[in-house]
Design a protein around this motif. Structure first.
Motif, short mmCIF file in Angstrom:
data_model
loop_
_atom_site.label_atom_id
_atom_site.label_comp_id
_atom_site.label_asym_id
_atom_site.label_seq_id
_atom_site.Cartn_x
_atom_site.Cartn_y
_atom_site.Cartn_z
N UNK A 1 -6.47 -0.96 -6.39
CA UNK A 1 -7.83 -0.64 -5.94
C UNK A 1 -8.76 -0.61 -7.16
N UNK B 1 0.83 -1.21 0.00
CA UNK B 1 0.00 0.00 0.00
C UNK B 1 0.87 1.26 0.00
N UNK C 1 -1.21 3.03 8.22
CA UNK C 1 -2.02 2.68 7.05
C UNK C 1 -3.06 1.64 7.46
N UNK C 2 -4.30 1.88 7.05
CA UNK C 2 -5.33 0.84 7.25
C UNK C 2 -5.80 0.37 5.87
N UNK C 3 -6.88 0.93 5.34
CA UNK C 3 -7.27 0.46 4.00
C UNK C 3 -6.25 0.91 2.97
N UNK C 4 -5.55 2.01 3.25
CA UNK C 4 -4.43 2.42 2.42
C UNK C 4 -4.76 3.37 1.29
N UNK D 1 -9.24 -3.42 4.91
CA UNK D 1 -8.47 -2.48 5.72
C UNK D 1 -8.33 -2.96 7.14
#
Ligand code: FES
Ligand code: FES
Lengths: 781, 155
Positions: free
Chosen positions: A28, A21, B98-101, A494
């Protein structure tokens, strides 16, 4: 950074996907299949809440150079929905809400698609609409779905379509009339919460392509690809194996990318083109007005208590404005009904929850499934009740708290939980010591802090319910090419699912994390009727992983044991090597996979598939209920009494996660949920004008930025093991937000003496309440 | 109308033909395949599309490609050098920034610009520098921490 050693559960574990990421490599929705040849789709949305409509100039649009396909409801007449098919793929003659798709176009470029769309003229003739819970439930209101009973799946719901009730659930224990008769004090109040938006940073979209055999492959970044496969197939009248959905990481879902919104249209238009990939990416405006919002709530709570603080009865009605479609009804109402009393063991209970249709954008539950809104009501109500009883809210809560061993629902006995610890730790974290009960002052302004500053708290408890009809499945393959290759049916939205999968496999098989690759989720890997869980994955995926790794280990060890001529019980895997505790032999797994062993020189490969499916599936209220997750929030706020402006000085959240498998990641999730909760509580509201959404960008629908963060955040991890959960752990994504809003409201009350019962808590609402309070006080004087 | 433009992207010189109405975001993503800048709103409200333009943070959705003739542009693809991650990237990984990014590229770019100006920013300055970068996952606290740690590591 990433250790070469097998991972140990409960120790820090950086998210594998994080590096991808942070280098821009993760794909995405908008990054899928970028290719100059692909086509671009656009959707025409209705601009009226309820109207007959006519599409004019369709031929001009169809013949516009560069347009490849145009579909209206006359071309594809399908219905869709998760439980009940209450939505049309494309409206025909009558639009039910603003934002309903009327036509879809595919063209050579996005510009051409937009031009063609603009050529279509829509004439509307408004029809009577209902735009709120009050309107929908009032006698004589127009029925949003007069033909409800003819829809596929209608029989699954407890509906009263002529009254606009799409589904209703009740839970009764004891005798509430008796309970109220015993009470010394009865308090009745109404609370509301606005429609919200999931507002993921990644808007809805993806790519679809018709295959030569007439099937369609979709690259969609959604939370529930399996559920979507069956909904899309149902809408298009195709069999599910003709729809293949490949997904990867999702740029935020929060519940908004569970059910099908525009995805079925993308599949439909792709089927009508020449086989080139078709891309559909919603603009931010379309994301706000054309997919899903989250339901609004109106709660009416009546509670009775004895002077000594025992709550004798509760009667609660929770109405949810679900807009014109009710995809999540069964699941959503089950969660809010189970949570309907808050964390209190009350002898006499009557909880009713209604999903109410309106002519507004369809709603899909936001993260938390409405349980946060239930607590918005209950946890303020309890605080006010305590004040009337002249006791501290803390004492009232403790008196009535649910405890381990309480037989709460027919098949559910409460387990040990960290509910009380969460409360104590959260309050402690903001430096609040309400342990010395000073009844009167405790509830009025807080003498120990500056004027305009107040502290409040709220508890939370959320049912962990597994997805209806669903399970989790994992396939692990171990061979020389791919080492440890893993296929799962869950999606990383996430929450770090892929990291969790890697972590468990590394730990259980005792192999380095570098050997493990988790493949993007692909419905083609599973039977066409497989329904995969799409939330509370720690639970279902965790159980599937434990089964798969157990079986895999057995396969590997028995292979080696046979060659070595030892009993399998002598053998184990340690740091990526098979070892015998008896003969002291050692064999690196890598050389086993490379060279094989013994007589048979061809290297072995191993493969295991394991699934987990919840067993307690029946129609009862506690069907699929696994456990309750506890939380507590404590807030310290400062209110400017002149303007109503609010600053959150401190916010503490304690969550009982059972066992933090990856502690830093758990804390990160808690902090994220805290900030999101502040955003929901103070900033967010979907505003409509005559049924048309006007919150269509981040100026009109602000979400929290770094400027809105509380000055201090205290995330607290509580670990009271869940015996039935994997490693004693519990899911956390739904429940970590529960309690934030009422804690803030309770703090505001203690700061300036006004109660806000409508979400969001805006400065304007505080200001108005202060004005009203002043007027009341001067009238008394 | 078509325009010939020349610019430096992640240290490499490129020339390209672009249309008047094309945004820099579109050209980076669709023509150059640099997909780290993300589409979040296309109206300058979210910061997901942030890139460095001559050292300054810009929302690339609000910049016309035709205007970047002669400019020096940096995207996240150009942050890591010689197989080594940039200290900011490392720090974001280590401190859960960062999570979902989806917001991550924009966050890194804003952070890079901040560290170019101020070598050891205070928390307050970091918050301010990130005000235009939305993160729906609410990962701000760990993002701020990641930036702080990275700035200290550089000393
Ligand atoms: S996409 Fe450029 S600011 Fe949102
Ligand atoms: S990590 Fe999801 S938007 Fe920031």
């Amino acid at each position: 950074m990433i250790s070469r050693k097998p991972h140990v559960i409960g120790k820090p574990f950086p998210l594998i996907e994080a590096q991808r990421k942070l280098t821009g490599v993760t794909c995405y929705a908008g990054d899928e299949k970028i290719n100059p040849d692909m086509l671009h789709a656009r959707i025409l949305f209705s601009e009226r809440p309820r109207a007959r409509f006519w599409l004019r100039n369709l031929d001009a649009a169809r013949n516009h150079p560069g347009v490849v396909a145009l579909l209206t409801g006359r071309d594809v007449d399908g219905r869709m929905g998760h439980t009940v098919a209450d939505r049309k793929l494309l409206a025909v003659d009558e639009a039910l809400y603003a934002g309903q798709p009327l036509a879809v176009i595919a063209a050579e470029t996005p510009e051409i698609a937009a031009e063609a769309l603009a050529l279509i003229q829509v004439d509307y003739e408004d029809l009577p609409a209902t735009l709120s819970i009050e309107e929908s439930l009032s006698p004589g209101a127009p029925a949003v779905h007069p033909d409800f009973m003819s829809y596929r799946g209608a029989e699954k719901l407890n509906a009263e379509p002529e009254r606009n009730i799409a589904h209703a659930l009740t839970f009764v224990r004891g005798d509430v009339d008796q309970g109220f008769a015993e009470a010394d004090v009865i308090l009745e109040r109404t609370y509301t919460a606005a429609h919200l938006q999931h507002a993921p940073m990644e808007t809805h979209g993806g790519v679809a392509q018709r295959q030569p055999d007439g099937s369609v492959t979709m690259w969609m970044h959604v939370q529930a690809p399996f559920l979507q496969r069956s909904i899309i197939a149902g809408a298009l009248g195709m069999s599910p194996e003709k729809i293949r959905i490949i997904t990867g990481c999702v740029g935020g879902s929060f519940g908004g990318k569970v059910f099908v919104s525009i995805e079925a249209l993308l599949a439909a238009i792709a089927l009508h083109t020449d086989g080139r990939p078709v891309r559909l990416l919603l603009t931010r405006e379309e994301e706000f007005k054309g997919v899903f919002m989250a339901p609004a709530m109106r709660a009416h709570i009546k509670m009775g208590a004895k002077q000594d603080g025992r709550i004798t009865a509760i009667e609660a009605t929770y109405d949810w404005d679900v807009g014109a479609s009710v995809d999540a009804a069964i699941f959503h109402l089950q969660a809010v009904t189970l949570a309907g009393t808050g964390p209190y063991a009350i002898p006499n209970v009557s909880v009713r929850t209604n999903a109410v249709y309106t002519n507004l954008l369809p709603a899909a539950p936001l993260r938390g499934l409405g349980v946060a809104q239930v607590h918005w009501a209950i946890e303020q109500h309890v605080a006010e009740l305590a004040e009337i009883l002249n006791m501290t809210a803390l004492n009232l809560r403790q008196w009535n708290l649910v405890k381990g061993g309480d037989h709460l629902f027919p098949n559910f006995v409460m387990h040990a939980s960290g509910l009380e610890s969460c409360g104590v730790l959260a309050v402690d974290a903001i430096g609040w010591r309400p342990e010395t009960p000073r009844p009167a002052e405790e509830n009025a302004a807080d003498a120990s802090v500056r004027p305009g500053v107040g502290r409040g708290m709220a508890l939370g408890w959320s049912p962990i319910i597994l997805s209806d009809q669903c399970g989790s499945s994992v396939t692990i393959r171990f061979d020389r090419e791919r080492l440890c290759d893993v296929v799962v049916d869950g999606v990383d939205i996430g929450q770090g699912l892929y990291a969790f999968v890697t972590q468990v496999i590394s730990f259980e098989l005792n192999i380095p994390v570098e050997w493990i690759t988790v493949e993007p989720t692909d419905t083609a890997n599973y039977a066409p009727d497989w329904e995969a869980s799409y939330h509370n994955l720690l639970w279902s995926m965790g159980h599937a992983l434990l089964r798969a790794t157990g079986e895999m280990k057995k396969q590997i060890l028995s292979y080696v044991a046979k060659v070595w001529g030892e009993p399998i019980s002598n053998l184990d895997i340690v740091d990526g090597e098979v070892v015998s505790y008896a003969s002291r032999r050692k064999l690196p797994l890598l050389s086993l996979l490379e060279e094989g062993m013994g007589e048979e020189k061809s290297p072995p490969s191993f493969s295991v598939t394991a699934t987990y499916r919840p067993s307690n599936v029946d129609g009862s209220i506690d069907s699929l209920l696994q456990s309750f997750a506890s939380t507590a929030y404590a807030a310290e706020v400062q209110v400017n009494p002149e303007t109503g402006d609010l600053t959150i000085l401190q916010l503490a959240a304690a969550a009982d996660v059972g066992h933090a498998l990856n502690p830093e990641s758990v804390r990160a999730q808690i902090k994220g949920a805290m900030i999101q909760s502040v955003s929901f509580t103070l900033l967010e509201e979907m505003v409509f004008e005559n049924g048309v959404p006007i919150s269509t960008d981040f100026m009109k629908y602000p979400i929290a930025t770094t400027a809105d963060m509380p000055l201090q955040l205290h995330p607290i991890v509580v670990e009271v093991p869940q015996r039935s959960g994997p490693y004693g752990a519990r899911d956390l994504s739904h429940h970590v937000q529960v309690g934030a809003a009422p804690a803030i409201a309770n703090a505001i009350y203690r700061a300036v003496g006004v109660r806000i019962r409508d979400l969001p808590i805006t400065a304007q609402r505080i200001y108005d309440a202060l004005q009203e309070k002043r007027a009341r006080e001067s009238a008394v004087r | 109308m078509k325009h010939e433009i020349r610019f430096i992207i992640n240290g490499e010189s490129r020339s390209l033909t672009v249309l008047s109405q094309q945004t820099l975001l579109e050209v980076l993503r669709e023509d150059l395949g640099l997909t780290s800048p993300k589409h979040g709103c296309s109206t300058g409200e979210c910061g997901a599309c942030s890139v460095l333009l001559n050292g300054e943070v810009v929302n690339s959705c609000m910049v016309l490609a035709a205007e970047v003739d002669g400019a020096d542009i940096l995207t996240v693809e150009g942050l890591a050098t010689d197989d080594e991650l940039h200290p900011l990237q490392k720090s974001f990984i280590d401190h859960h920034g960062v999570q979902c990014g989806y917001c991550a590229s924009g966050m890194l770019i804003s952070a890079k610009a901040l560290l170019n100006r101020t070598s050891r920013p205070h928390e307050e300055e970091i918050r301010e520098a990130l005000v235009g970068n939305l993160c729906r996952c609410g990962a701000y606290a760990d993002i701020i921490k990641s930036i702080q740690v990275a700035s200290r590591a550089r000393r």
